[in-house]
Design an enzyme around this catalytic site. Structure first.
Site, short mmCIF file in Angstrom:
data_model
loop_
_atom_site.label_atom_id
_atom_site.label_comp_id
_atom_site.label_asym_id
_atom_site.label_seq_id
_atom_site.Cartn_x
_atom_site.Cartn_y
_atom_site.Cartn_z
N LYS A 52 45.28 44.60 70.18
CA LYS A 52 44.89 44.05 67.68
C LYS A 52 46.27 44.66 68.00
CE LYS A 52 39.86 46.64 68.16
NZ LYS A 52 39.57 47.38 67.71
N GLN A 96 39.56 52.93 64.59
CA GLN A 96 39.21 53.16 65.84
C GLN A 96 38.50 54.12 65.83
OE1 GLN A 96 40.09 50.55 67.77
NE2 GLN A 96 38.68 51.00 69.05
N ASP A 119 35.04 45.66 60.82
CA ASP A 119 34.23 45.39 61.50
C ASP A 119 33.31 45.14 61.86
OD1 ASP A 119 36.01 46.55 64.01
OD2 ASP A 119 36.22 48.20 62.78
#
Ligand code: NDP
Length: 297
Positions: A52, A96, A119
């Protein structure tokens, strides 16, 4: 039969974003910023976060990585999120998952400012998606919808069968394709492990989306001729012929099912690269929403 090249589509999206970010720079504006927060040493998470970061750099986004040790407390993590909620350079906050067991994931997701929730997991964004409002959509489902669009695969009135009902893939992708909108408007069936005869449903699919997590679970006798296959699954299986000792396969028996399909995504190189491209796009959209008050889709 067409193999859907997710790597290429993701690269196109990144190139389009780079142009937009370059334009912001030319105009002397700040650039969208993403912070990734990684707690602990999970090897797969480290790899994902690294990918990412690299993708952010390529597109010219501002990116930051906070690596916290395994023992970080929930309240320390909440404090850090609050700091980034108020940080003007940061438009996207990514924590994460999975988090260590002593941290309540729901509490963390809910602490993120929904406008920075790149997200798309915050209940406010999930709710907005559900009622068809423009919002930050979860990256993998959004990547699936985008792949269908870019390959001009008609979804209106088509029967989409989603196998899997997780909150991160199955449920949101079903919901997005159900909306009465361009690039959606499908008739959607969701099936899962409680289905008595899965084939009964999968055989009716014009478009089959597999998000199961079982290697090569969907066999060719479970689908009809001409089906469009979107394989979200990423599974490691042993492969002694490779240096790593394993290979990645999807939830679909690619070799056999591809003989019947009209379109199919490979694993790797299908949905996977789209997830990161959509994360970058969400960071850009979050920036626009925060600076200009609306998502530009
Ligand atoms: P989950 O394990 O959270 O969900 C799996 C779903 O599949 C569940 O709804 C489960 O049913 C259903 N299922 C499992 N076994 C069967 C079966 N035998 N018959 C019918 N349904 C079954 O997985 P995720 O949704 O998180 O992920 C799915 C796959 O997608 C995984 O391989 C994952 O690695 C991959 N993935 C890939 C991403 C990418 O970027 N490409 C991103 C996220 C995930 P039930 O609810 O009844 O248990």
């Amino acid at each position: 039969m067409t193999i859907i090249d997710g790597k290429q589509v993701a690269s196109d999206i990144r190139a389009e974003l780079k142009l937009k970010v370059d334009k912001l720079k030319e105009e002397g504006k700040s650039v969208p910023g993403l912070v990734a927060i990684l707690v602990g040493e999970d090897p797969a998470s480290k790899v994902y976060v690294g990918m990412k970061q690299k993708a952010c750099d390529e597109v010219g986004l501002y990116s930051k990585l906070d690596r916290l040790d395994e023992g970080t407390t929930e309240s320390e993590l909440l404090q850090l999120i609050e700091q980034y909620n108020n940080d003007e350079k940061i438009n996207g906050i990514l924590v994460q998952l999975p988090l260590p067991k002593h941290i309540n994931e729901d509490a963390i997701i809910e602490a993120i400012n929904p406008e920075k929730d790149v997200d798309g997991f915050h209940p406010i964004n999930v709710g907005n998606m559900m009622i068809g409002k423009e919002t930050l959509y979860p990256c993998t489902p959004h990547g699936v919808v985008e792949l269908l669009k870019r390959y001009n695969i008609e979804t209106k009135g088509k029967h989409v069968v989603v196998v899997g009902r997780s909150n991160i893939v199955g449920k949101p992708v079903a919901n997005m394709l159900l909306q009465k909108k361009e690039g959606a408007n499908a008739v959607v069936t969701v099936v899962h492990s409680a289905a008595k005869d899965l084939s009964l449903f999968t055989k009716q699919a014009d478009i089959l989306i597999a998000a199961i997590g079982v290697p090569e679970f969907i066999k060719s006798d479970m689908v009809k001729d001409g089906v469009v296959i979107i394989d979200v699954g990423v599974n490691r299986v042993e492969d002694a012929s490779r240096k790593s000792g394993y290979k990645l396969v999807g939830d679909v028996d690619f070799a056999k099912v591809s003989e019947k399909a009209s379109f199919i995504t490979p694993v790797p190189g299908g949905v996977g690269p789209m997830t990161i491209a959509m994360l970058l796009q969400n960071t850009y959209l979050a920036y626009l929403k925060i600076k200009m008050g609306q998502y530009e889709f």
